[in-house]
Design an enzyme around this catalytic site. Structure first.
Site, PDB file in Angstrom:
ATOM      1  CB  CYS A 363      -0.730   0.007   1.295  1.00  0.00           C
ATOM      2  SG  CYS A 363       0.116  -0.138   2.944  1.00  0.00           S
ATOM      3  CG  HIS A 495      -4.172   0.773   4.321  1.00  0.00           C
ATOM      4  ND1 HIS A 495      -3.464   0.056   3.089  1.00  0.00           N
ATOM      5  CD2 HIS A 495      -5.128   1.441   3.697  1.00  0.00           C
ATOM      6  CE1 HIS A 495      -4.455   0.163   2.140  1.00  0.00           C
ATOM      7  NE2 HIS A 495      -5.090   1.034   2.408  1.00  0.00           N
ATOM      8  CG  ASN A 547      -7.890   1.847  -0.328  1.00  0.00           C
ATOM      9  OD1 ASN A 547      -6.632   1.641   0.042  1.00  0.00           O
ATOM     10  ND2 ASN A 547      -8.516   1.216   0.916  1.00  0.00           N
TER      11      ASN A 547
END
Length: 583
Positions: A363, A495, A547
């Site tokens: 990520c 994240h 995302n």
């Protein structure tokens, strides 16, 4: 000796640097170990192939002779029952074949003319006839439910459903046996009964232990309804498996994942019945357990102070272009005096559509590389490049590939090496053994890294552009399907995402206006859902984050997440660590 210890500068940053050196040495050791393992596996596979070819050439005759026996005793595609090593017996195979092949096409009443009756059967009385008619009606209703469940299933799915059905029944039988056992360990009824039932068909297998009686246990409508509940969730599970291309190593793992899926599905359904701020939906995380989530979301790497001092340029807000820092009050009123209420860089045409990191813990690479893409487009007339996350995963020595990293270290790599085009170094969702950046023809380089404090986020977005932020993700976050997320988060940052804007909306219009971004048209959808207005209909403030879980997650790959008006409440960790690339 004591004097030497005092002289050593064991500051926090020094300890972090020492810890990083140890982690880097471990990473090198892991790469060497991987190379050795691949070499050993290659030799082993060659040996196995050679042995198999030899065995096949020697046993052609025996296989031909035994082929007819194997075909009559088993059904291809149905695996052995886990734990006992036995193939399904002939009666069970025929039963499952009947259920999943003949039954969906049938619409017969079990009391019809095709049911074979003894010649001397007694005529039923009027009361028995009423009971049979009532049961037949219930069976027909259940039959329609069954047809709805399996109508769109492929043969492979029906076969997999048969396996799962057998495991569910076996589990229930074992539970029933335990309940029937007395304190001395003897079965009260001395037999084991397996019932596989659908409307118009009842199958009973009686396995006598000490009693040779052939008494059969009747199947109730409630038992049939319970079976259909399992079929319903199993059907949804197989749709999930097909959509996300899931495959499991054996039936035991599949049953465990089915259990996780059913639990998560019920959680999502319950949440959506009550929460008015955001909705959940089934996605790629729906077969995850708590342990799976903990394994996937790992704590991001720390940043030592000496690297921050070396590379980071603190954000300095400009007041009317005079080059002076804006003096802010505790409420942040002066800071936000001249900024718009809504800012969405997707509408400005500089944000790439969300990509998919897959099962790799990269990520941090997607957030940082996506940030560079946005900054390049902002400064080059909305020219959106596709840069390589895989290069950063393989080549950034300060990060740990699919095992974790931090956007800050990606920016350092880009300063020293540049970032390759995506077509030259394509994403694999795994660690390559070596850095392959020799493939790169053109690169985008950075000059430095910008840093932002939590109370400067809104102004930084307006003056600089999108920024990389870190969040503390939970399963609530993972199942997000739309709306303004205000669920649970963790204090641990695990994240990385890209912050691309902010906004505000009335509570009653969360699902009505500015709700979901349409990546095809480049504008926001309107009128998708709406809830009735409330007397105390207040304003909800939110961030817009991009995302790296594909465009099918959340609102076309994006999320609206709750904030306060000033944007400094660090909800879910947004604002704790904020960096952006400077070209």
């Amino acid at each position: 000796m004591a004097q030497d210890i005092k002289i050593m500068n064991l500051t926090k940053s020094s300890l972090e640097a020492l810890n990083r050196n140890q982690m880097l040495s471990k990473k090198s050791s892991r790469k060497i170990l991987k190379i050795c393992m691949y070499a050993i596996l290659t030799f082993a596979m060659c040996g196995v192939v050679l042995i198999c070819l030899t065995a096949m050439s020697n046993s052609d005759g025996s296989l031909t002779q035994s082929g007819s026996h194997n075909q009559s005793g088993s059904l291809k595609g149905l695996s052995s029952t886990p734990g006992d090593g036995e193939i399904l017996n002939k009666a069970e195979i025929e039963t499952l074949r009947f259920i999943f092949s003949n039954y969906p096409h049938g619409n017969r009443d079990p009391t019809g003319d095709d049911v074979e009756k003894p010649a001397d059967a007694a005529l039923p009385n009027e009361e028995d006839q009423k009971v049979k008619i009532a049961d037949a009606g219930k069976h027909i209703k259940l039959m329609k439910q069954y047809n709805e469940i399996v109508a769109d299933m492929s043969e492979d799915n029906k076969e997999q459903l048969a396996k799962m059905l057998r495991e569910l029944l076996k589990k229930k039988i074992n539970e029933r046996k335990k309940k029937r056992e007395d304190p001395n360990g003897n079965n009260e009824e001395g037999k084991e009964v397996i019932n596989i039932s659908v409307p118009s068909f009842n199958y009973k297998r009686v396995s006598a232990n000490q009693d040779d009686s052939d008494d059969e246990e009747e199947v109730s409508v409630a038992q049939i309804e319970g079976l259909f509940v399992n079929l319903k969730y199993a059907s949804k599970f197989f749709n999930f498996m097909n959509k996300y291309k899931r495959s499991y190593k054996d039936i035991n793992e599949q049953m465990e994942k089915y259990k996780n899926f059913k639990m998560n599905y019920l959680k999502i359904k319950k949440h959506n019945e009550t929460n008015q701020m955001y909705k959940m939906k089934v996605n790629q995380f729906s077969d995850y357990s708590k342990k799976d989530f903990e394994s996937y979301f790992r704590k991001l790497l720390p940043i030592p102070d000496h690297l921050k001092k070396k590379y980071v340029v603190p954000f300095s807000s400009m007041n009317n272009g005079k080059g002076k820092n804006v003096v802010t009050s505790s409420s942040g009123a002066n800071l936000l005096a001249d900024v718009p209420e809504i800012l969405d860089y997707r509408e400005k045409g500089i944000v790439h559509e969300p990509k998919d990191q897959g099962l790799c813990g990269s990520c941090w690479a997607f957030a940082s590389v996506g940030n560079v893409e946005c900054m390049y487009a902002k400064e080059h007339n909305k020219t959106i490049l596709t840069l390589s996350e895989q290069e950063v995963v393989d080549c950034s020595k300060l990060n740990f590939g699919c095992d974790g990293g931090h956007p800050f270290y990606s920016f350092i790599y880009a300063i020293e090496n540049g970032i390759c085009m995506g077509d030259d170094y394509k994403y694999k969702a795994m660690d390559n053994l070596f850095c392959l950046n020799y493939r790169c023809k053109n690169k985008v380089t950075l000059s430095s890294v910008g840093g932002v404090k939590e109370n400067e986020l809104i102004r930084a977005l307006n003056e600089v552009g999108p920024v990389s932020v870190n969040v503390g993700v939970t399963d609530d976050f993972s199942f997000y399907g739309g709306g303004i997320f205000n669920g649970t988060c963790t204090e641990e940052l695990n994240h990385s995402v890209l912050l691309v804007g902010y906004g505000q909306v009335q509570s009653s219009k969360i699902f009505q206006e500015k709700n979901a971004y349409d990546d095809a048209s480049g504008v926001t959808k309107k009128g998708a859902l709406s809830y009735p207005s409330k007397a105390d209909d207040g304003i909800q403030y939110y961030w817009i984050i991009k995302n790296s879980w594909s465009k099918f997650w959340g609102e076309n790959g994006f999320m609206r997440i709750s904030r306060n008006k000033e944007g400094d409440n660090v909800f879910c960790g947004i604002g704790v660590e904020v960096f952006y690339p400077i070209l």
